[in-house]
Design a protein around this motif. Structure first.
Motif, PDB file in Angstrom:
ATOM      1  N   GLY A   1       0.783  -1.221   0.000  1.00 45.12           N
ATOM      2  CA  GLY A   1       0.000   0.000   0.000  1.00 45.12           C
ATOM      3  C   GLY A   1       0.816   1.272   0.000  1.00 45.12           C
ATOM      4  O   GLY A   1       0.253   2.360   0.159  1.00 45.12           O
ATOM      5  N   ASN A   2       2.114   1.183  -0.183  1.00 47.34           N
ATOM      6  CA  ASN A   2       2.963   2.363  -0.207  1.00 47.34           C
ATOM      7  C   ASN A   2       2.944   2.975  -1.608  1.00 47.34           C
ATOM      8  O   ASN A   2       3.332   2.336  -2.581  1.00 47.34           O
ATOM      9  CB  ASN A   2       4.404   1.999   0.191  1.00 47.34           C
ATOM     10  CG  ASN A   2       5.307   3.204   0.271  1.00 47.34           C
ATOM     11  OD1 ASN A   2       5.878   3.630  -0.725  1.00 47.34           O
ATOM     12  ND2 ASN A   2       5.434   3.760   1.463  1.00 47.34           N
ATOM     13  N   LEU A   3       2.478   4.204  -1.705  1.00 48.64           N
ATOM     14  CA  LEU A   3       2.366   4.910  -2.977  1.00 48.64           C
ATOM     15  C   LEU A   3       3.287   6.114  -2.970  1.00 48.64           C
ATOM     16  O   LEU A   3       3.304   6.896  -2.021  1.00 48.64           O
ATOM     17  CB  LEU A   3       0.923   5.364  -3.220  1.00 48.64           C
ATOM     18  CG  LEU A   3       0.672   6.234  -4.458  1.00 48.64           C
ATOM     19  CD1 LEU A   3       0.944   5.439  -5.732  1.00 48.64           C
ATOM     20  CD2 LEU A   3      -0.761   6.752  -4.455  1.00 48.64           C
TER      21      LEU A   3
ATOM     22  N   GLU B   1       4.915  10.702  -0.702  1.00 48.48           N
ATOM     23  CA  GLU B   1       4.788   9.274  -0.371  1.00 48.48           C
ATOM     24  C   GLU B   1       3.808   9.126   0.785  1.00 48.48           C
ATOM     25  O   GLU B   1       3.889   9.869   1.768  1.00 48.48           O
ATOM     26  CB  GLU B   1       6.153   8.704   0.009  1.00 48.48           C
ATOM     27  CG  GLU B   1       6.147   7.232   0.361  1.00 48.48           C
ATOM     28  CD  GLU B   1       7.525   6.707   0.710  1.00 48.48           C
ATOM     29  OE1 GLU B   1       7.602   5.653   1.375  1.00 48.48           O
ATOM     30  OE2 GLU B   1       8.527   7.356   0.321  1.00 48.48           O
ATOM     31  N   PHE B   2       2.881   8.201   0.650  1.00 49.67           N
ATOM     32  CA  PHE B   2       1.973   7.940   1.766  1.00 49.67           C
ATOM     33  C   PHE B   2       1.513   6.496   1.738  1.00 49.67           C
ATOM     34  O   PHE B   2       1.589   5.800   0.717  1.00 49.67           O
ATOM     35  CB  PHE B   2       0.772   8.896   1.750  1.00 49.67           C
ATOM     36  CG  PHE B   2      -0.138   8.724   0.573  1.00 49.67           C
ATOM     37  CD1 PHE B   2      -1.260   7.926   0.660  1.00 49.67           C
ATOM     38  CD2 PHE B   2       0.111   9.390  -0.623  1.00 49.67           C
ATOM     39  CE1 PHE B   2      -2.117   7.778  -0.418  1.00 49.67           C
ATOM     40  CE2 PHE B   2      -0.739   9.253  -1.702  1.00 49.67           C
ATOM     41  CZ  PHE B   2      -1.855   8.446  -1.598  1.00 49.67           C
ATOM     42  N   ASP B   3       1.007   6.055   2.902  1.00 52.45           N
ATOM     43  CA  ASP B   3       0.554   4.679   3.089  1.00 52.45           C
ATOM     44  C   ASP B   3      -0.949   4.636   2.836  1.00 52.45           C
ATOM     45  O   ASP B   3      -1.739   5.221   3.590  1.00 52.45           O
ATOM     46  CB  ASP B   3       0.884   4.217   4.506  1.00 52.45           C
ATOM     47  CG  ASP B   3       0.639   2.725   4.697  1.00 52.45           C
ATOM     48  OD1 ASP B   3       0.023   2.096   3.801  1.00 52.45           O
ATOM     49  OD2 ASP B   3       1.050   2.190   5.741  1.00 52.45           O
ATOM     50  N   MET B   4      -1.367   3.930   1.797  1.00 56.08           N
ATOM     51  CA  MET B   4      -2.782   3.853   1.458  1.00 56.08           C
ATOM     52  C   MET B   4      -3.582   3.049   2.473  1.00 56.08           C
ATOM     53  O   MET B   4      -4.812   3.134   2.509  1.00 56.08           O
ATOM     54  CB  MET B   4      -2.948   3.249   0.060  1.00 56.08           C
ATOM     55  CG  MET B   4      -2.314   4.076  -1.049  1.00 56.08           C
ATOM     56  SD  MET B   4      -2.598   3.385  -2.692  1.00 56.08           S
ATOM     57  CE  MET B   4      -4.387   3.520  -2.805  1.00 56.08           C
ATOM     58  N   LYS B   5      -2.901   2.274   3.316  1.00 62.15           N
ATOM     59  CA  LYS B   5      -3.598   1.515   4.347  1.00 62.15           C
ATOM     60  C   LYS B   5      -3.708   2.293   5.656  1.00 62.15           C
ATOM     61  O   LYS B   5      -4.286   1.792   6.631  1.00 62.15           O
ATOM     62  CB  LYS B   5      -2.876   0.186   4.595  1.00 62.15           C
ATOM     63  CG  LYS B   5      -2.901  -0.751   3.391  1.00 62.15           C
ATOM     64  CD  LYS B   5      -2.223  -2.070   3.707  1.00 62.15           C
ATOM     65  CE  LYS B   5      -2.262  -3.012   2.499  1.00 62.15           C
ATOM     66  NZ  LYS B   5      -1.607  -4.314   2.791  1.00 62.15           N
ATOM     67  N   ALA B   6      -3.107   3.476   5.696  1.00 61.43           N
ATOM     68  CA  ALA B   6      -3.193   4.333   6.887  1.00 61.43           C
ATOM     69  C   ALA B   6      -3.370   5.771   6.415  1.00 61.43           C
ATOM     70  O   ALA B   6      -2.475   6.605   6.544  1.00 61.43           O
ATOM     71  CB  ALA B   6      -1.943   4.184   7.754  1.00 61.43           C
ATOM     72  N   LEU B   7      -4.537   6.058   5.843  1.00 61.59           N
ATOM     73  CA  LEU B   7      -4.793   7.363   5.247  1.00 61.59           C
ATOM     74  C   LEU B   7      -4.879   8.476   6.286  1.00 61.59           C
ATOM     75  O   LEU B   7      -4.858   9.663   5.931  1.00 61.59           O
ATOM     76  CB  LEU B   7      -6.090   7.312   4.433  1.00 61.59           C
ATOM     77  CG  LEU B   7      -6.088   6.339   3.247  1.00 61.59           C
ATOM     78  CD1 LEU B   7      -7.431   6.360   2.542  1.00 61.59           C
ATOM     79  CD2 LEU B   7      -4.956   6.688   2.274  1.00 61.59           C
TER      80      LEU B   7
END
Length: 303
Positions: free
Chosen positions: A262-264, A283-289
């Motif tokens: 989930g790292n975008l 960069e952000f974690d799509m599983k921890a919005l």
């Protein structure tokens, strides 16, 4: 240089597209050249809440190149390079202050073509650092490289690549003479053409498998897609990363990557003027919005 390239070149194009220029730091670089030919580069970097400042200058006169670099910790590194000191040779001597009391002088001696298709480099730091010898051999269908480190425990690294017409096979290993054992070995297969690059790498003594694929959708390589698959056999774990690049015009390039955790990450590169560019990355974690994204900024200016 001729040949299929070094072992480290296998899969490099795909790896660079997935990793190169992505950063979550803030960096500003300013480069200029004076009328006398002195090149000056200043870099300010904010990383982890800390600020770093480096300044370097370079001056070339005939076959002599002088480089001086000063960093935030007041370390001064000076390098004197003599180009063509002898036919087909390059001699570099560097000194770092304030460690001069330790009398450590780093020297490097490179023979670019002592013999046909060969590249030889020797480096040593005095008085107690290891002597390092590098030798590279390039031919039409084969490439060989070795690095010998004499101290503290003699170690020899070998790598070789053979291939033709866009297909290459390579292997790399490290032999510890003190223990009489091979400490590291890898093998790889690479294929390349105008439109694609593919690589299969077996690493960590056969425990890790990496597969790379890069495809260009047009001859000018304005749009590309890349994929990386990593499998750890001992842990039965897979990691999949996909990415892409698109060149909007001569001044604008965008690229992004996403993995199965989930790292975008995304990157926008703008050429604000010739030889000067601005890069904005996130960069952000799509599983921890709920977590704030990481933002990086890099500005390089060349007047």
């Amino acid at each position: 240089m001729k040949g299929p390239g070094l072992f480290s070149d296998i899969g490099r194009n795909a790896k660079d597209l997935l990793t190169k220029d992505y950063t979550c730091d803030r960096e500003v670089t300013l480069s200029t050249v004076t009328a006398s030919g002195v090149g000056i580069t200043s870099t300010a970097l904010e990383k982890g809440g800390l600020c770093y400042l480096d300044m370097s200058s370079e001056y070339k006169h005939k076959n002599t190149l002088i480089s001086v670099k000063v960093d935030t910790e007041s370390n001064i590194s000076t390098t004197l390079t003599l180009l063509k000191a002898l036919p087909s040779t390059k001699l570099a001597i560097s000194v770092k202050l304030p460690d001069c009391n330790a009398r450590k002088i780093s020297t490097a001696f490179k023979v670019s073509e002592a013999l046909p298709y060969r590249k030889l480099a020797v480096s040593v730091k005095l008085p107690d650092d290891p002597l390092k010898l590098k030798l590279q051999y390039f031919h039409e269908n084969a490439t060989f490289a070795t690095v010998v480190c004499m101290k503290p425990s003699p170690a020899i690294e070998f790598s070789g690549t053979v291939g033709a017409k866009g297909v290459s096979f390579g292997a790399e290993c490290r032999y510890d003479t003190a223990r009489g054992k091979f400490r590291k070995y890898r093998a790889a297969i690479g294929m390349t053409s105008k439109y694609y690059h593919a690589a299969f790498i077996l690493a960590d003594r056969g425990d890790t498998i990496k597969v790379y694929g890069l495809y260009h959708f047009d001859k000018k390589q304005k749009a590309s897609a890349v994929v990386e698959l990593t499998r750890k056999l001992s842990k039965n774990e897979n990691t999949l990363t996909v990415g892409g690049l698109y060149t909007v015009d001569a001044q604008t390039t965008v690229k992004a990557r996403l993995n199965n955790t989930g790292n975008l990450a995304a990157l926008l590169r703008l050429e604000v003027k010739p030889r000067s560019h601005l890069m904005i990355s996130g960069e952000f974690d799509m599983k921890a919005l709920d977590r704030p994204p990481k933002i990086g900024l890099a500005l390089a200016l060349v007047p």
